[in-house]
Write a protein that holds these residues in place. Structure first.
Motif, PDB file in Angstrom:
ATOM      1  N   LYS A  79      38.064  38.090  50.640  1.00  0.00           N
ATOM      2  CA  LYS A  79      37.087  38.828  49.562  1.00  0.00           C
ATOM      3  C   LYS A  79      37.319  37.669  48.294  1.00  0.00           C
ATOM      4  O   LYS A  79      35.956  37.581  47.811  1.00  0.00           O
ATOM      5  N   ILE A  80      38.267  37.352  47.950  1.00  0.00           N
ATOM      6  CA  ILE A  80      38.433  36.333  46.643  1.00  0.00           C
ATOM      7  C   ILE A  80      37.609  35.239  46.909  1.00  0.00           C
ATOM      8  O   ILE A  80      37.043  34.633  45.693  1.00  0.00           O
ATOM      9  N   LYS A  81      37.667  34.648  47.832  1.00  0.00           N
ATOM     10  CA  LYS A  81      37.176  33.228  48.152  1.00  0.00           C
ATOM     11  C   LYS A  81      35.615  33.218  47.821  1.00  0.00           C
ATOM     12  O   LYS A  81      35.103  32.075  47.679  1.00  0.00           O
ATOM     13  N   HIS A  82      35.079  34.367  48.010  1.00  0.00           N
ATOM     14  CA  HIS A  82      33.636  34.298  47.791  1.00  0.00           C
ATOM     15  C   HIS A  82      33.426  34.192  46.444  1.00  0.00           C
ATOM     16  O   HIS A  82      32.337  33.589  45.768  1.00  0.00           O
ATOM     17  N   LYS A  83      34.119  34.800  45.498  1.00  0.00           N
ATOM     18  CA  LYS A  83      34.197  34.614  44.071  1.00  0.00           C
ATOM     19  C   LYS A  83      34.442  33.127  43.568  1.00  0.00           C
ATOM     20  O   LYS A  83      33.771  32.696  42.618  1.00  0.00           O
ATOM     21  N   ILE A  84      35.418  32.770  44.304  1.00  0.00           N
ATOM     22  CA  ILE A  84      35.610  31.447  44.192  1.00  0.00           C
ATOM     23  C   ILE A  84      34.432  30.532  44.259  1.00  0.00           C
ATOM     24  O   ILE A  84      34.182  29.713  43.485  1.00  0.00           O
TER      25      ILE A  84
END
Length: 107
Positions: free
Chosen positions: A58-63
């Motif tokens: 999930k977080i890697k999309h924000k990255i």
């Protein structure tokens, strides 16, 4: 790994000049990232690496949204490592999250 510098280029491209859209995207990042980081840390402490991998996913999309190409590549490999119960990339991933948080607090 040298941390890359967060930027808003992708958000600007998506928005096509729509400042309200840009503000909305930034607001979502600012609101969701701390909660997801907290859940990730707790999941690591609980040694629930499968859940940790889902949170990294999930977080890697924000990255990616913040233009962090090297950090995205690291997150993708860390996600796979977590699926194999390998949390050795934890400290680097935390540095990436800190980098993102510091950037978001300045904008």
């Amino acid at each position: 790994m040298q941390l890359d510098t967060p930027n808003l280029s992708y958000i600007h491209m998506l928005s096509d000049g729509d400042k309200a859209f840009e503000a909305s995207m930034i607001s979502i990042l600012k609101r969701e990232l701390p909660t997801e980081k907290e859940a990730f840390v707790q999941s690591i402490l609980d040694k629930n690496y499968q859940n940790s991998a889902e949170l990294v996913h999930k977080i890697k999309h924000k990255i990616s949204i913040l233009g962090l190409e090297k950090s995205y590549e690291f997150a993708a490999s860390f996600e796979e490592a977590l699926r194999k119960d390998d949390s050795s990339g934890y400290n680097m991933f935390m540095r990436i999250l800190q980098n993102m948080e510091e950037f978001l607090t300045k904008i």
